[in-house]
Each structure stands twice: as C-alpha cells, then as structure tokens.
Design a protein around this motif. Structure first.
Motif, PDB file in Angstrom:
ATOM      1  N   ALA A  70      13.650  11.758  -3.961  1.00 24.77           N
ATOM      2  CA  ALA A  70      13.708  10.388  -3.439  1.00 24.77           C
ATOM      3  C   ALA A  70      12.686  10.177  -2.311  1.00 24.77           C
ATOM      4  O   ALA A  70      12.029   9.136  -2.249  1.00 24.77           O
ATOM      5  N   GLU A  71      12.564  11.177  -1.419  1.00 26.14           N
ATOM      6  CA  GLU A  71      11.616  11.026  -0.302  1.00 26.14           C
ATOM      7  C   GLU A  71      10.190  10.905  -0.823  1.00 26.14           C
ATOM      8  O   GLU A  71       9.417  10.038  -0.393  1.00 26.14           O
ATOM      9  N   ALA A  72       9.834  11.789  -1.769  1.00 26.25           N
ATOM     10  CA  ALA A  72       8.461  11.770  -2.296  1.00 26.25           C
ATOM     11  C   ALA A  72       8.214  10.487  -3.090  1.00 26.25           C
ATOM     12  O   ALA A  72       7.182   9.825  -2.930  1.00 26.25           O
ATOM     13  N   LEU A  73       9.181  10.131  -3.933  1.00 27.04           N
ATOM     14  CA  LEU A  73       9.021   8.924  -4.761  1.00 27.04           C
ATOM     15  C   LEU A  73       8.870   7.687  -3.881  1.00 27.04           C
ATOM     16  O   LEU A  73       8.030   6.820  -4.133  1.00 27.04           O
ATOM     17  N   SER A  74       9.664   7.641  -2.821  1.00 29.16           N
ATOM     18  CA  SER A  74       9.640   6.459  -1.980  1.00 29.16           C
ATOM     19  C   SER A  74       8.243   6.252  -1.378  1.00 29.16           C
ATOM     20  O   SER A  74       7.746   5.132  -1.287  1.00 29.16           O
ATOM     21  N   MET A  75       7.581   7.364  -1.004  1.00 34.58           N
ATOM     22  CA  MET A  75       6.234   7.229  -0.444  1.00 34.58           C
ATOM     23  C   MET A  75       5.236   6.772  -1.521  1.00 34.58           C
ATOM     24  O   MET A  75       4.319   6.004  -1.247  1.00 34.58           O
ATOM     25  N   GLU A  76       5.455   7.242  -2.754  1.00 31.36           N
ATOM     26  CA  GLU A  76       4.535   6.867  -3.836  1.00 31.36           C
ATOM     27  C   GLU A  76       4.642   5.405  -4.230  1.00 31.36           C
ATOM     28  O   GLU A  76       3.653   4.768  -4.573  1.00 31.36           O
ATOM     29  N   VAL A  77       5.863   4.883  -4.230  1.00 31.51           N
ATOM     30  CA  VAL A  77       6.042   3.531  -4.799  1.00 31.51           C
ATOM     31  C   VAL A  77       6.024   2.410  -3.754  1.00 31.51           C
ATOM     32  O   VAL A  77       5.925   1.242  -4.113  1.00 31.51           O
ATOM     33  N   LYS A  78       6.097   2.799  -2.489  1.00 37.60           N
ATOM     34  CA  LYS A  78       6.144   1.784  -1.435  1.00 37.60           C
ATOM     35  C   LYS A  78       4.981   0.781  -1.514  1.00 37.60           C
ATOM     36  O   LYS A  78       5.200  -0.429  -1.387  1.00 37.60           O
ATOM     37  N   PRO A  79       3.749   1.238  -1.746  1.00 37.17           N
ATOM     38  CA  PRO A  79       2.647   0.269  -1.828  1.00 37.17           C
ATOM     39  C   PRO A  79       2.799  -0.721  -2.980  1.00 37.17           C
ATOM     40  O   PRO A  79       2.085  -1.713  -3.039  1.00 37.17           O
ATOM     41  N   TYR A  80       3.680  -0.422  -3.926  1.00 39.40           N
ATOM     42  CA  TYR A  80       3.894  -1.323  -5.070  1.00 39.40           C
ATOM     43  C   TYR A  80       5.111  -2.218  -4.863  1.00 39.40           C
ATOM     44  O   TYR A  80       5.668  -2.744  -5.824  1.00 39.40           O
ATOM     45  N   TRP A 139       3.539   7.393   9.571  1.00 44.38           N
ATOM     46  CA  TRP A 139       2.643   6.238   9.659  1.00 44.38           C
ATOM     47  C   TRP A 139       1.316   6.591   9.001  1.00 44.38           C
ATOM     48  O   TRP A 139       0.782   5.882   8.160  1.00 44.38           O
ATOM     49  N   ASN A 140       0.812   7.757   9.391  1.00 39.95           N
ATOM     50  CA  ASN A 140      -0.456   8.222   8.866  1.00 39.95           C
ATOM     51  C   ASN A 140      -0.391   8.382   7.348  1.00 39.95           C
ATOM     52  O   ASN A 140      -1.253   7.895   6.621  1.00 39.95           O
ATOM     53  N   ASP A 141       0.659   9.047   6.854  1.00 39.05           N
ATOM     54  CA  ASP A 141       0.807   9.270   5.411  1.00 39.05           C
ATOM     55  C   ASP A 141       0.850   7.953   4.669  1.00 39.05           C
ATOM     56  O   ASP A 141       0.202   7.785   3.635  1.00 39.05           O
ATOM     57  N   ASN A 142       1.612   7.018   5.195  1.00 37.13           N
ATOM     58  CA  ASN A 142       1.739   5.741   4.499  1.00 37.13           C
ATOM     59  C   ASN A 142       0.420   4.989   4.492  1.00 37.13           C
ATOM     60  O   ASN A 142       0.079   4.324   3.522  1.00 37.13           O
ATOM     61  N   THR A 143      -0.344   5.113   5.584  1.00 34.89           N
ATOM     62  CA  THR A 143      -1.647   4.456   5.640  1.00 34.89           C
ATOM     63  C   THR A 143      -2.550   5.032   4.563  1.00 34.89           C
ATOM     64  O   THR A 143      -3.263   4.310   3.868  1.00 34.89           O
ATOM     65  N   ILE A 144      -2.496   6.364   4.400  1.00 36.10           N
ATOM     66  CA  ILE A 144      -3.319   6.999   3.363  1.00 36.10           C
ATOM     67  C   ILE A 144      -2.961   6.411   1.999  1.00 36.10           C
ATOM     68  O   ILE A 144      -3.831   6.012   1.233  1.00 36.10           O
ATOM     69  N   CYS A 145      -1.649   6.324   1.704  1.00 34.47           N
ATOM     70  CA  CYS A 145      -1.225   5.833   0.390  1.00 34.47           C
ATOM     71  C   CYS A 145      -1.695   4.402   0.169  1.00 34.47           C
ATOM     72  O   CYS A 145      -2.170   4.061  -0.910  1.00 34.47           O
ATOM     73  N   HIS A 146      -1.571   3.570   1.186  1.00 34.38           N
ATOM     74  CA  HIS A 146      -1.964   2.167   1.041  1.00 34.38           C
ATOM     75  C   HIS A 146      -3.465   2.038   0.818  1.00 34.38           C
ATOM     76  O   HIS A 146      -3.909   1.286  -0.031  1.00 34.38           O
TER      77      HIS A 146
END
Ligand SMILES: NC(=O)C1=CN([C@@H]2O[C@H](COP(=O)(O)OP(=O)(O)OC[C@H]3O[C@@H](n4cnc5c(N)ncnc54)[C@H](OP(=O)(O)O)[C@@H]3O)[C@@H](O)[C@H]2O)C=CC1
Ligand SMILES: CCCCCCCCCCCCCCCC(=O)[C@@H](N)CO
Length: 335
Positions: free
Chosen positions: A203-213, A323-330
């Motif tokens: 769930a943690e990994a998936l949540s980071m992957e799909v958040k930008p969508y 914050w940093n990780d999410n910025t990378i994904c976006h």
C-alpha cells in the motif's frame, strides 16, 4: 490511563496546538472530501461482515456497488439484505461470484462485466481475507501459504486489473484491508500478521506510484470486528491472542465501514478506529504517508518523548524525505 499521561509532554502540547492551527488551515483551503454519490464501488468480500457493511453505506450515499465473493448464495443474501435495509433500487447492486485468486483473465472479464452496467470503478475496496490464529508450531506451512495467497496476493491480483484503469482515467480510490495486527505483530498471528504487514508495504509503495494520477490509497487497520469471519477465527484462537486483542475491544461492522469510508473520502492513508486505534496508528506510523498536518503534529509530539536531543534534530526527516520522493514522482510524470 497512565500510559496516556506518560505521553503528554510540553513538546506534545506545542505540537497539538500547532496541529489545531494547521488543521483549521487545511480544512479551509485544501480538503474537499470525495463523494460516492453516483459512483461505482467494487467490493471484494462483499458478502462478508465488513464488505457488506461498506456496500450498505455506499448505497445509502447513492452509489452503485458490485459485490464479489466466492459463494453465489452469500452474494444473493447480501444483496437482498442491503435492498431491504436501504430500500434502494435492486439494480444498483450487482453480484459477481469468483475468487480473488482466479487468473487475471477471469478477473478482467468480471471487472469488464461489472463496468458495463455500473460504469468505471471509482473505488476498489479489497476486503476478501481471513484469519487463522494459532501458535507458530500449531500453524502449518499450508496455513501460511493459503492466508498469504488470499489476503495478500488476492488483493494484488484484483488491484492489478483495476488500478491501470483508474490511472487511465486520472481518478480513483483503492482501499485495502490491513488490520491492527498489520501494525503490530502479536501472539497467535505469525501467519496472519505477516499477510497484513505485506499489504502495508504494498500500500505504501502503490500510494506513492498512483498519487500523481489523482488516485489515493487507504489502508484500513481495524481491531476485532463483529463478523462471521471473527466467529470462525475465535473457534481456534489462543487465549493469549484474545486477551491482547481485548485491549482494543470488538466493534460492529457498521462502525468500521463508516470510519473506513470517511477516511477514504479524506484520502487518509492509515484508517483506524477508536481511541486505541488512533494511538496504535500513531505509534506505528513509520514512514507511512501523512495526509494532514494534524496527523503529522500528533505523530511528532507523541514520538518526541522517546527521542534524545540528538535524534530530535532528525525528527522531521520523514517529511522532507517524503516531500522529495513525491516531487521526483510528479516531475518524472511530466517528462
Ligand atoms: N473481523 C475482524 O475482526 C477483522 C477483519 N479484518 C479484515 O477485514 C477483512 C474482512 O473481514 P470480515 O468481514 O471479518 O470477513 P468475513 O469472513 O466476514 O467475510 C469475508 C468475505 O470475503 C469473501 N472471501 C473470502 N475468501 C475469498 C476469496 N478467496 N475470494 C473472494 N472472496 C473471498 C467471503 O465470501 P466467500 O467465502 O463466499 O468467498 C466474504 O464475503 C479481512 O481482510 C480481514 O482480515 C481486519 C481486522 C479485524
Ligand atoms: C492505549 C493503547 C492501546 C493499544 C492497544 C493495541 C494492542 C494491539 C491489539 C492488536 C489487536 C489485533 C486485532 C486483530 C483483529 C483482526 O485482524 C482479526 N480479528 C481478523 O479476523
């Protein structure tokens, strides 16, 4: 009660005040709860205690549901019960017999069928799962494999079919059923807790992957809940497990359903029930995504008591790292 007083320090109080200020700020400017009105919600384990209760609440809100479970009769009973309880149009409930461990081809066909009448799935709720409790030496390797395959792999398989569709549409909610025993491992749950801890990592990994969508992931972590599943589990549950679980009590399925839906609506990552649940998720938050400043401040305040001066300096690592990780994904998404 002593444990509660132990947790209250000056720093805790400061964080709580900060939390209240930030919570009001976010409430006004950022948070708009999702609505399930006129939306299609697909529930695995939809004929069971928690799944059926979730479906009932969604129907009360004017949504449409698809119930998925192995037993045809259980599904029919659940549908009739919900229609009777809510007086809804029977067409707003579809039933699909099947196993979460069916092949991806079979699951794809079922999901295609469910979307034909009800439209695209807005929320997927994975409740199909069960618990066999027992001392490690009393559980067979097959117990481990079977529970892992339903609780964990079953959730993975159904999500595998549904999540890409959500990504294509740029909206969706995925709810996974963990447990309090997926936050902390306790006596009697060597197998069950492992399946629920696995779900948390997923769930943690998936949540980071799909958040930008524009897709949120909510991991429900309820305590014992009054369902047919719990009655089965209690038949073989060691005394020690019962005594430890007693500290969180037993909740009606409807309470768990309502809380889970409320948290999913607010896109909260960890969903929990009651006061004990709040303490448990806070203590066991680890690097789980934070969905509000309030949550963060409470976590920081409560944890600060255990930390020495040196480690307090690194106390905000979680936020900056995430914050940093999410910025990378976006930013990668835009490339
Ligand atoms: N009750 C509790 O104390 C707690 C439960 N949980 C979790 O919540 C979830 C729901 O629990 P609960 O409502 O008690 O369970 P129930 O046993 O009451 O219901 C389980 C549901 O899942 C279905 N199901 C079981 N296996 C499969 C499968 N292989 N494929 C498809 N459907 C399946 C069942 O129908 P059928 O048998 O017909 O397939 C039934 O609809 C579980 O994941 C559980 O671990 C978490 C914390 C506490
Ligand atoms: C003051 C702070 C108190 C915190 C106490 C928390 C103690 C941990 C309790 C763990 C209970 C595990 C329940 C699992 C339920 C479950 O998943 C099964 N019933 C599934 O069928």
């Amino acid at each position: 009660m002593k444990i509660v007083f132990d947790l209250i320090t000056t720093e805790f109080v400061i964080w709580v005040i900060a939390a209240i200020v930030l919570a009001i700020w976010t409430a006004y400017y950022l948070r708009k709860p999702l609505s399930f009105h006129d939306k299609h919600v697909f529930v695995t384990g939809g004929s069971g205690g928690i799944g059926k209760a979730i479906a009932t609440e969604v129907i009360k809100e004017g949504g449409r549901v698809s119930l998925f479970a192995r037993g045809q009769y259980g599904l029919e009973d659940a549908k009739n019960e919900i229609v009777l309880k809510t007086n809804c149009n029977p067409n707003s409930i579809q039933i699909f017999p099947g196993d979460v461990n069916d092949s991806l081809g079979t699951l794809t066909k079922i999901i295609d069928d469910s979307e034909k009448n009800h439209g695209p799935i807005f929320m997927l709720v994975n409740t199909a799962g069960y618990a066999v409790a027992g001392r490690f030496e009393d559980l067979s390797v097959d117990n481990f494999k079977a529970m892992m395959s339903v609780n964990f792999m079953g959730t993975v398989s159904v999500s595998k079919v549904v999540v890409p569709r959500m990504k294509n549409r740029g909206e969706g909610v995925v709810v996974l059923f963990g447990s309090q025993a997926g936050l902390t491992g306790i006596f009697g749950y060597t197998a069950y807790a492992a399946t629920k801890f696995a779900l948390r990592g997923f769930a943690e990994a998936l949540s980071m992957e799909v958040k930008p969508y524009n897709i949120s992931v909510t991991l429900a972590c309820p305590p014992d809940t009054d369902t047919p599943g719990l009655i089965m589990e209690n038949k073989t549950k060691p005394k020690e497990t019962c005594l430890i679980s007693d500290s969180s009590g037993v909740l009606p399925a409807q309470d768990v359903a309502k809380q889970t839906l409320e948290d999913a609506k607010m896109k909260r990552f960890l969903s929990t029930n009651g006061f004990e649940g709040k303490i448990l998720t806070t203590v066991c938050c680890g690097m789980a995504p934070i969905t509000s400043y309030f949550e963060l401040a409470i976590q920081k305040g409560m944890k600060s008591k255990d930390l020495d001066k040196e480690s307090r300096k690194y106390n905000l690592t979680k936020v900056s790292w995430k914050w940093n990780d999410n910025t990378i994904c976006h930013s990668k998404m835009k490339v």
